[in-house]
Every structure is written in structure tokens, then in C-alpha cells.
Design a protein around this motif. Sequence first.
Motif, mmCIF file in Angstrom:
data_model
loop_
_atom_site.group_PDB
_atom_site.id
_atom_site.type_symbol
_atom_site.label_atom_id
_atom_site.label_comp_id
_atom_site.label_asym_id
_atom_site.label_seq_id
_atom_site.Cartn_x
_atom_site.Cartn_y
_atom_site.Cartn_z
ATOM 1 N N SER A 1 -22.841 -41.845 9.615
ATOM 2 C CA SER A 1 -22.541 -43.132 8.984
ATOM 3 C C SER A 1 -21.052 -43.356 8.772
ATOM 4 O O SER A 1 -20.636 -44.459 8.421
ATOM 5 N N SER A 2 -20.244 -42.329 8.994
ATOM 6 C CA SER A 2 -18.799 -42.495 8.837
ATOM 7 C C SER A 2 -18.121 -42.852 10.152
ATOM 8 O O SER A 2 -16.906 -43.071 10.181
ATOM 9 N N TRP B 1 -18.985 -48.775 11.148
ATOM 10 C CA TRP B 1 -19.781 -47.758 10.482
ATOM 11 C C TRP B 1 -20.876 -48.365 9.600
ATOM 12 O O TRP B 1 -21.959 -47.807 9.473
ATOM 13 N N SER B 2 -20.589 -49.528 9.016
ATOM 14 C CA SER B 2 -21.556 -50.158 8.115
ATOM 15 C C SER B 2 -22.524 -51.072 8.847
ATOM 16 O O SER B 2 -23.534 -51.503 8.277
ATOM 17 N N ARG C 1 -27.304 -50.720 14.320
ATOM 18 C CA ARG C 1 -27.434 -49.314 13.926
ATOM 19 C C ARG C 1 -28.309 -49.197 12.691
ATOM 20 O O ARG C 1 -28.416 -50.133 11.889
ATOM 21 N N ASN D 1 -28.366 -46.391 9.873
ATOM 22 C CA ASN D 1 -27.747 -45.151 9.398
ATOM 23 C C ASN D 1 -28.771 -44.204 8.766
ATOM 24 O O ASN D 1 -28.558 -42.993 8.747
ATOM 25 N N ASN E 1 -29.895 -42.342 11.724
ATOM 26 C CA ASN E 1 -28.825 -41.797 12.584
ATOM 27 C C ASN E 1 -28.947 -42.311 14.015
ATOM 28 O O ASN E 1 -28.812 -41.543 14.977
#
Length: 122
Positions: free
Chosen positions: A30-31, A53-54, A72, A74, A77
Motif C-alpha cells: 500500500s506504500s 498508492w491510495s 487497486r 490494498n 494486495n
Amino acid sequence: QVQLVESGGGLVQAGGSLRLSCAASGRTFSSYHMGWFRQAPGKEREFVAAVSWSGGSTYYADTVKSRFTISRDNAKNTVYLQMNSLKPEDTAVYYCAATRLFRKTAESYDYWGQGTQVTVSS
């Protein structure tokens, strides 16, 4: 360290759709900003799409804008590439990649998957 594994490629007729997935290992997924690239035979690897990332920001290559959607999850993953209205010129090996820098250049990406083949027949 991030390990990436793509899936979802295959053979589809022009005008069809595919959804690619990229599963990441590691607790730091997530980073990372995530991107999709593709490489057709005899051509250089080219940027397709990226997501922050967000998930709040996205970039697209002009050639796929309005047809492809990157997203995405998170919690899982996983990053996705929904591809609609596929064209024969979309035929390529598609790679997902992870970066700390939210950019379109392949050199900015630190980790890469092994790729998944997408073939669009006319």
C-alpha cells in the motif's frame, strides 16, 4: 521487497474485454504506486497506466485512455487493469510494476512482474 505476479491474460477478439490482475507479496504494497506497462514484439516497453498508492490518482497513456481502467485493492494486495474495446494493436506482454515515484517512465519502477500475454485477434 515486493514480488509481483500477473494473471488474466489470454486471447480475445477485437472489441472484447479482459481484466488483468497483479498480486503483490509483502506488507508494504500500500506504500507503492503501481503501474502497468506493455511490450509488443520488436518494440520498446511502453507505459499503459498508473495508480497512486491510495488509488486516488491515475494516469493513462493516450492510446488506452477511455478504454482501460486501472484500480487497486490494498486489502487484497492487488492491482487490476480492466481492458475494454480491445484492438489488435493492444497485443503485447503486459507487466505490472511498483514504484515509490508516481511517474510514467519505466526507469522509475523498482519491482516488476514476469508479464502476462494479451493477444487480440482481428
